[in-house]
Design an enzyme around this catalytic site. Structure first.
Site, mmCIF file in Angstrom:
data_model
loop_
_atom_site.group_PDB
_atom_site.id
_atom_site.type_symbol
_atom_site.label_atom_id
_atom_site.label_comp_id
_atom_site.label_asym_id
_atom_site.label_seq_id
_atom_site.Cartn_x
_atom_site.Cartn_y
_atom_site.Cartn_z
ATOM 1 N N HIS A 125 0.817 -1.231 0.000
ATOM 2 C CA HIS A 125 0.000 0.000 0.000
ATOM 3 C C HIS A 125 0.844 1.272 0.000
ATOM 4 O O HIS A 125 0.324 2.359 -0.250
ATOM 5 C CB HIS A 125 -0.916 0.045 1.231
ATOM 6 N N HIS A 164 -6.337 -7.158 -0.375
ATOM 7 C CA HIS A 164 -6.448 -5.714 -0.596
ATOM 8 C C HIS A 164 -5.665 -5.324 -1.856
ATOM 9 O O HIS A 164 -4.624 -5.905 -2.145
ATOM 10 C CB HIS A 164 -5.904 -4.951 0.620
ATOM 11 N N ASP A 249 -4.803 -13.004 3.389
ATOM 12 C CA ASP A 249 -6.060 -12.511 3.953
ATOM 13 C C ASP A 249 -7.265 -12.771 3.051
ATOM 14 O O ASP A 249 -8.363 -12.291 3.327
ATOM 15 C CB ASP A 249 -5.953 -11.021 4.334
HETATM 16 ZN ZN ZN Z 1 -4.214 -7.267 2.822
#
Ligand code: ZN
Length: 343
Positions: A125, A164, A249
């Site tokens: 990120h 993500h 995840d």
């Molecule tokens: Zn993640």
């Protein structure tokens, strides 16, 4: 087969506030299981060293790097609501990026066949001038730049299967064709980017491939996406190195998302990546740890990934398959193949 791993105790000193999911127990559990199962002695230890400023500034502004250092010197603080720093987080982040670069170097120099960097903080990120989503420096982007600029590579494939979207990695190479960035992620979900229409810009058009998934996609859906979308993209691109932003995840038991992958499913994805690397780039394959917050899942998924990298057949999956039936992805796959001219 020889496989390297990267680990350093400094990664445990990036201290999480109480109750934070991205905490040192993640690595403690991974290392404990690798040791218990007798895998560690079979691996080559690649040393973690701090990343040099020259290598780090290829992806991050000097001003942001200085800010991270100063926040650590003052004892730590939150960079945003969920991205914390403690007094040793700067060192840990430097060693995470540096450790991954050392793993990539070992693979590119033929010292080992493949590698997995067990690092914290995670990286995908982190943007040029901003840490976010538990990430300080973008380890995988820094490592790709190293391979391109210092090792003379022209094409690096980054596969990001964290639940993500890897916004920071996408940003880093959005205008360029030297990296093909492929990401599967729950969508819409944190951080909000990763729409399938985000395909790159200018010379980079077509070199970003996003697979935005609804909750509920599992082993079969991910397998189809890898076989029918990632594989033909990679075959067309002819990467010289495959880097993997490995987030665990998307497992059905993970507390932060709603996907349905099992540990067995993750292992089959790792096998596909290994086969792809063997076929397309002399087996050059380097994993780096991103997310994954259910500790038993995380430890076993990493254990199985090492078995795949070592060429073992075994799979250990104490949690078993998802309890619910999974979501179909065939319409999405057709759209993606059309968008990326694979049909
Ligand atoms: Zn993640």
């Amino acid at each position: 087969m020889s496989t390297a791993y990267v680990y350093d105790p400094i990664y445990l000193e990036h201290n999480a506030p109480p109750g934070h999911p991205e905490n040192k127990e993640r690595l403690v559990r991974i290392m404990g299981l690798l040791e218990n199962r007798g895998v560690l002695p079979r691996l080559v230890a690649a040393k973690a060293t701090p990343i040099s400023t020259e290598r780090l500034t290829r992806n991050h502004s000097q001003r942001y790097i200085d800010t991270v250092r100063q926040v650590a010197e003052r004892g730590g603080a939150h960079l945003d609501l969920d991205t914390y720093m403690s007094s040793r987080s700067y060192e840990a982040a430097m060693m995470a990026a540096g450790g991954l670069v050392n793993a990539v170097e070992a693979v590119l120099e033929g010292k080992v066949d493949n590698a997995f960097a067990l690092v914290r903080p995670p990286g995908h990120h982190a943007e040029e001038s901003r840490g976010m989503g538990f990430c300080l420096f973008n380890n995988v982007a820094v490592a790709a730049r190293y391979a391109l600029e210092e090792k003379g590579l022209e094409r690096v494939l980054i596969v990001d299967f964290d639940v993500h979207h890897g916004n920071g990695t996408q940003d880093a190479f959005y205008d360029e064709s030297c990296v093909l960035f492929f990401s599967t992620h729950q969508y819409p979900h944190y951080p909000g980017t990763g729409n399938w229409r985000e395909i790159g810009r200018g010379a980079g058009e077509g070199y970003t491939a996003n697979v935005p998934l609804p909750g509920g996609v599992g082993d079969e859906g991910f397998g189809l996406i890898f076989d029918e979308f990632l594989y033909p993209l990679a075959e067309r691109y002819r990467p010289q190195l495959i880097l993997v932003s490995a987030g665990y995840d998307s497992h059905w038991a993970d507390p932060l998302a709603a996907m349905q992958l099992s540990i067995t499913g993750y292992t089959h994805l790792a096998r596909r990546l290994k086969a792809m690397a063997d076929q397309l780039c002399q087996g050059r394959l380097v994993f780096t740890l991103e997310g994954g917050y259910e500790l038993e899942v995380l430890a076993y998924a990493v254990l199985n990934t090492f078995h795949v990298l070592l060429g073992d057949e075994e799979i250990h999956d104490p949690l078993g398959p998802a309890r619910r039936s999974e979501r179909d992805v065939s319409d999405l796959l057709d759209q993606l193949k059309g968008l990326h001219r694979l049909v």
